[in-house]
Design a protein around this motif. Structure first.
Motif, PDB file in Angstrom:
ATOM      1  N   ASP A 194       0.856  -1.170   0.000  1.00 34.88           N
ATOM      2  CA  ASP A 194       0.000   0.000   0.000  1.00 34.88           C
ATOM      3  C   ASP A 194       0.909   1.244   0.000  1.00 34.88           C
ATOM      4  O   ASP A 194       2.072   1.164   0.417  1.00 34.88           O
ATOM      5  CB  ASP A 194      -0.874  -0.033   1.256  1.00 34.88           C
ATOM      6  CG  ASP A 194      -1.587   1.288   1.466  1.00 34.88           C
ATOM      7  OD1 ASP A 194      -2.356   1.680   0.580  1.00 34.88           O
ATOM      8  OD2 ASP A 194      -1.343   1.918   2.510  1.00 34.88           O
ATOM      9  N   ASP A 231      -0.257   5.172   0.659  1.00 34.39           N
ATOM     10  CA  ASP A 231      -0.560   6.210   1.654  1.00 34.39           C
ATOM     11  C   ASP A 231      -0.568   5.630   3.070  1.00 34.39           C
ATOM     12  O   ASP A 231      -1.361   4.744   3.380  1.00 34.39           O
ATOM     13  CB  ASP A 231      -1.923   6.841   1.358  1.00 34.39           C
ATOM     14  CG  ASP A 231      -1.959   7.524  -0.003  1.00 34.39           C
ATOM     15  OD1 ASP A 231      -1.086   8.366  -0.258  1.00 34.39           O
ATOM     16  OD2 ASP A 231      -2.859   7.205  -0.814  1.00 34.39           O
ATOM     17  N   GLU A 241       0.221  10.255   5.328  1.00 36.48           N
ATOM     18  CA  GLU A 241      -1.096  10.515   4.746  1.00 36.48           C
ATOM     19  C   GLU A 241      -1.908  11.493   5.591  1.00 36.48           C
ATOM     20  O   GLU A 241      -3.089  11.681   5.355  1.00 36.48           O
ATOM     21  CB  GLU A 241      -1.876   9.207   4.618  1.00 36.48           C
ATOM     22  CG  GLU A 241      -2.151   8.518   5.948  1.00 36.48           C
ATOM     23  CD  GLU A 241      -2.880   7.172   5.802  1.00 36.48           C
ATOM     24  OE1 GLU A 241      -3.354   6.867   4.705  1.00 36.48           O
ATOM     25  OE2 GLU A 241      -2.953   6.450   6.814  1.00 36.48           O
ATOM     26  N   ASN A 301      -1.625  -0.490   5.948  1.00 39.73           N
ATOM     27  CA  ASN A 301      -1.770   0.245   7.214  1.00 39.73           C
ATOM     28  C   ASN A 301      -3.207   0.532   7.607  1.00 39.73           C
ATOM     29  O   ASN A 301      -3.443   1.194   8.605  1.00 39.73           O
ATOM     30  CB  ASN A 301      -1.019   1.582   7.161  1.00 39.73           C
ATOM     31  CG  ASN A 301      -1.817   2.636   6.411  1.00 39.73           C
ATOM     32  OD1 ASN A 301      -2.177   2.411   5.257  1.00 39.73           O
ATOM     33  ND2 ASN A 301      -2.126   3.764   7.060  1.00 39.73           N
TER      34      ASN A 301
HETATM   35 CA   LIG Z   1      -3.026   3.260   3.325  1.00 38.65          CA
END
Ligand SMILES: [Ca+2]
Ligand SMILES: [Ca+2]
Lengths: 311, 311
Positions: free
Chosen positions: A45, A47, A53, A237
């Motif tokens: 992933d 961001d 982010e 995340n």
């Molecule tokens: Ca993410």
């Protein structure tokens, strides 16, 4: 830290050990669990996993800046939401229209130009734009520990892919320079494209129509369409990565899923189940049962960002 | 033939020279036209470019075999077109329903199972099925001169991609073993996929709905979505490759487009503008103006297929 440590910015501990041990087991020649190099596929992933982010996705900063940049060509935006609020600097109100408002912002800022033009717009923006709080360039808000993972994986015969809910063509112009991930190994959300002619020359136009959303159940689908085989290692995340980690770790043979848990309110920002951006709830709760490793940023990362090289 | 000739099955002549010269110019260290390795992207149509496509596409043989294989579960097919004709061995009649009939055959034979299951079905079929005329396995009807090109390009720092109108998941199970092209470098037509659960385990289901047609104007779009940059070298054999060659060669810097012209009625089959399969008309007519190289199979290829290793 030994000179040969491939992950010097990681604190010693179970998180670092589980990742290093997994890479060793699947890639060391003659290891009983060695995986053929062609099957060493790792997905990340973007961001919140490879770069920050908060307080909002970098691509949202891009979209808002682009609304301001395009405003002179659109005088009607001064009266029309969600654009009017953006132009007044009131981003929260602009997003009160929910998904339709967001979609309108994306189409106004990401469509209506050719792929070559969009590539240039993104490249220009990312080389200049800075985070409002840290004042760093966004490409300097990538996670040093993750850059070390990417490099160590490639040295260990892995192919590294980004699989992000973000726009595929927003990431490609800089992913190779910043992460070492070439455009053909970036998977993301996309809008429809059309092959057309301008002044007799072929161009690819970006249409104002969603093609694919690479999030949640879309991530395993995006992986299948682009990569065509199941990864053996996945980093995410948020709950948007749940299905990607599930799909990765449900296969046979050695596999590892890793969650980055944002726990550091001093060096970055601590957030999980109550955050609008990068909400992490179910995946964190189920990580022990699923056997996923959870990285505690505050405890496991000795350094967050690379040493600054601005301006 | 010198021992060091990377293309021993190509006859000496302008076709071989133009291809070898181009690869040398863009990849020799210090060449004034050297292209960075990351930009050395070469794309290949599959049917009629890398393997034979007459008297019909290999994937059509697969679909018809699969209709016969699935027929016991579908007694209604004995009365219903296009299936009834296929089961009677009358393939021509089965296709008289045009595109809707073809679509129905594809959905009945390519959808309704998981990606892992489809992979196994294709792998089993391709390891057994043989061409009705040559009696060779289809994977032994690949063009030796093109295998030499693929190998020479990879040795010269190119990444090689297949960009085919055929089904992406029909090619992936065998493209790596046969062409050295891994699944993530195969671009093709696709049906929609859905992430679902079966007995609590995640699967990716193949839905009976077209997702993308990777042909004609679809080829540059498929290239952009999957690869994200413009190739510098493209091989094709039909008007379905026109836009792919046009898009490839319209960029700046050194570029080459190549058409395979099927001219050999003794060792393969001679066909072009009047063929239903692999029709080549406009692209051949415009090749001189576009600067595309045209390979005359009869004249330029000393050998068509690899030495047979069956059974
Ligand atoms: Ca993410
Ligand atoms: Ca073809």
């Amino acid at each position: 830290v030994r000179a040969s440590d491939p992950l010097p910015s990681w604190a010693e501990g179970p998180a670092k050990e589980s990742i290093l041990g997994f890479i060793q087991r699947v890639s060391a020649p003659g290891s009983p669990e060695e995986v053929p190099a062609s099957e060493r596929i790792a997905v990340f992933d973007n961001d919140g996993t490879l770069w920050s982010e908060q307080p909002m996705y970098v691509q949202a900063f891009f979209a808002f800046d682009r609304v301001r940049q395009l405003a002179p060509e659109h005088p009607e935006w001064r009266e029309r939401e969600p654009f009017a609020s953006i132009l007044r600097g009131d981003l929260a109100t602009s997003l009160q229209g929910g998904e339709p408002a967001l979609l309108e912002i994306i189409m106004a800022t990401h469509a209506g130009l050719t792929t070559d033009e969009f590539d240039r717009v993104v490249s220009d923006w990312i080389s200049e734009a800075r985070h409002p709080v840290t004042k760093r360039r966004f490409t300097q808000m990538v996670y040093l520990p993750m850059l070390e993972i990417l490099a160590h994986l490639r040295k260990s015969g892995f192919k590294t892919f980004i699989v992000s809910g973000g726009g595929i063509d927003f990431m490609r112009p800089w992913a190779e320079a910043v992460y070492g991930v070439p455009p053909e190994q970036v998977v993301g959300s996309s809008i429809r494209l059309a092959y057309q002619y301008r002044d007799g020359s072929p161009v690819i136009e970006r249409l104002a129509e969603i093609d694919f959303i690479d999030d949640k159940v879309g991530k395993p689908v995006g992986i299948q369409q682009h990569i065509g085989r199941r990864p053996i290692l996945a980093f995410g995340n948020s709950d948007g990565d749940y299905q990607m980690l599930e799909w990765t770790t449900a296969g046979s043979g050695p596999r590892l899923g890793v969650l980055i848990h944002h726990t550091d309110n001093e060096r970055e920002q601590a957030y999980d189940r109550d955050s609008l951006v990068g909400r992490l709830d179910r995946a964190l709760r189920e990580a022990p049962v699923q056997g996923w490793a959870v990285i505690d940023m505050k405890r496991d990362w000795r350094q967050i960002y690379p040493a600054s090289v601005q301006p």
